[in-house]
Write a protein that holds these residues in place. Structure first.
Motif, PDB file in Angstrom:
ATOM      1  N   ASP A  89      67.020  22.425  22.989  1.00 62.26           N
ATOM      2  CA  ASP A  89      65.742  23.075  22.689  1.00 62.26           C
ATOM      3  C   ASP A  89      65.941  24.225  21.695  1.00 62.26           C
ATOM      4  N   VAL A  90      66.932  25.060  21.939  1.00 59.97           N
ATOM      5  CA  VAL A  90      67.201  26.197  21.048  1.00 59.97           C
ATOM      6  C   VAL A  90      67.502  25.710  19.627  1.00 59.97           C
ATOM      7  N   SER A  91      68.343  24.697  19.505  1.00 60.97           N
ATOM      8  CA  SER A  91      68.725  24.179  18.181  1.00 60.97           C
ATOM      9  C   SER A  91      67.550  23.561  17.448  1.00 60.97           C
ATOM     10  N   VAL A  92      66.775  22.740  18.142  1.00 62.17           N
ATOM     11  CA  VAL A  92      65.621  22.085  17.508  1.00 62.17           C
ATOM     12  C   VAL A  92      64.593  23.134  17.110  1.00 62.17           C
ATOM     13  N   PHE A  93      64.308  24.076  17.994  1.00 64.47           N
ATOM     14  CA  PHE A  93      63.341  25.137  17.691  1.00 64.47           C
ATOM     15  C   PHE A  93      63.777  25.908  16.446  1.00 64.47           C
ATOM     16  N   LEU A  96      63.065  24.049  13.262  1.00 63.36           N
ATOM     17  CA  LEU A  96      61.651  23.799  12.952  1.00 63.36           C
ATOM     18  C   LEU A  96      60.790  25.054  12.926  1.00 63.36           C
ATOM     19  N   ARG A  97      61.374  26.207  13.163  1.00 64.30           N
ATOM     20  CA  ARG A  97      60.607  27.436  13.341  1.00 64.30           C
ATOM     21  C   ARG A  97      59.736  27.818  12.157  1.00 64.30           C
ATOM     22  N   ARG A  98      60.054  27.397  10.966  1.00 66.05           N
ATOM     23  CA  ARG A  98      59.291  27.784   9.771  1.00 66.05           C
ATOM     24  C   ARG A  98      58.141  26.812   9.462  1.00 66.05           C
ATOM     25  N   LEU A  99      58.020  25.740  10.234  1.00 66.83           N
ATOM     26  CA  LEU A  99      56.942  24.773  10.030  1.00 66.83           C
ATOM     27  C   LEU A  99      55.684  25.245  10.759  1.00 66.83           C
ATOM     28  N   TRP A 102      53.002  25.100  15.936  1.00 68.64           N
ATOM     29  CA  TRP A 102      53.109  24.300  17.144  1.00 68.64           C
ATOM     30  C   TRP A 102      54.285  23.323  17.127  1.00 68.64           C
ATOM     31  N   ARG A 103      54.836  23.046  15.959  1.00 67.17           N
ATOM     32  CA  ARG A 103      55.880  22.014  15.885  1.00 67.17           C
ATOM     33  C   ARG A 103      57.166  22.414  16.591  1.00 67.17           C
ATOM     34  N   ALA A 104      57.641  23.598  16.335  1.00 71.29           N
ATOM     35  CA  ALA A 104      58.915  24.010  16.944  1.00 71.29           C
ATOM     36  C   ALA A 104      58.851  23.987  18.468  1.00 71.29           C
ATOM     37  N   PRO A 105      57.856  24.634  19.104  1.00 71.35           N
ATOM     38  CA  PRO A 105      57.861  24.595  20.571  1.00 71.35           C
ATOM     39  C   PRO A 105      57.593  23.204  21.143  1.00 71.35           C
ATOM     40  N   LEU A 106      56.755  22.419  20.478  1.00 76.80           N
ATOM     41  CA  LEU A 106      56.440  21.100  21.011  1.00 76.80           C
ATOM     42  C   LEU A 106      57.619  20.139  20.879  1.00 76.80           C
ATOM     43  N   VAL A 107      58.162  20.011  19.684  1.00 72.04           N
ATOM     44  CA  VAL A 107      59.261  19.061  19.468  1.00 72.04           C
ATOM     45  C   VAL A 107      60.505  19.498  20.234  1.00 72.04           C
TER      46      VAL A 107
END
Length: 186
Positions: A89-93, A96-99, A102-107
């Motif tokens: 979760d930490v790595s994916v967030f 994606l944090r700059r998109l 809602w994308r970073a927390p959801l994905v």
């Protein structure tokens, strides 16, 4: 974080008896998605390095508390699943944090939940005679061990939880300001 995980470890031992869901769902499915919300808000505010530290501390404390509240097998399965799922979760967030907000927390929550669910249920219940009785998977699509059916419904609830928890995440975005990488001074 520690309380969410410990509570989930206790609640996963109790099936939802209402509406004939006893062979489909445990109460732990409803509490655990909050762990991803905590991780994502920590990551947003302090960045991935601190979020990983929170995960590691949460892991250690949750395993110790879970050993007192749940069986050792559930505590160790939970610790392993928590650590791998939350670090994913930490790595994916972080990626994606700059998109879109809602994308970073959801994905990140969906990816972490998928790994967490697969690891937890297989480590906690595979091979356990009581949890390996055959039931209709997802209400009768095919036959599967009870623990696989519980994992499938658990993941469905976690997916729903990931979408529902976007609302508090969005509301807290105003309070939890984003982490900014310090720029080198000239």
């Amino acid at each position: 974080m520690t309380l969410v995980v410990a509570a989930s470890n206790v609640l996963v031992q109790h099936p939802v008896e209402a509406f004939g869901l006893a062979d489909k769902l445990t109460w732990g499915a409803f509490s655990y998605p909050l762990a991803f919300l905590v991780t994502d808000l920590t990551n947003r505010r302090f960045g991935p390095k601190i979020a990983r530290r929170v995960v590691l501390v949460g892991f250690a404390l949750a395993v110790l508390l879970s050993l007192a509240l749940a069986t050792p097998r559930i505590a160790l399965a939970s610790g392993t699943a928590f650590l791998v799922g939350q670090l994913l979760d930490v790595s994916v967030f972080a990626r994606l944090r700059r998109l879109a907000w809602w994308r970073a927390p959801l994905v990140a929550s969906l990816a972490g939940s998928a790994i967490d669910t697969a690891l937890f249920f297989s480590l906690a219940f595979a091979g356990d005679a009581e949890m390996s009785t055959t039931v209709g998977l997802l209400g009768g699509v095919a036959d599967a061990p009870l623990w696989v059916n519980l994992a499938a419904f658990d993941f469905i609830v976690k997916v729903f939880g990931a979408f529902v928890l976007l609302a508090p995440y969005a509301a807290l975005m105003r309070v939890v300001r984003p982490f900014e990488t310090p720029r080198p001074s000239r």
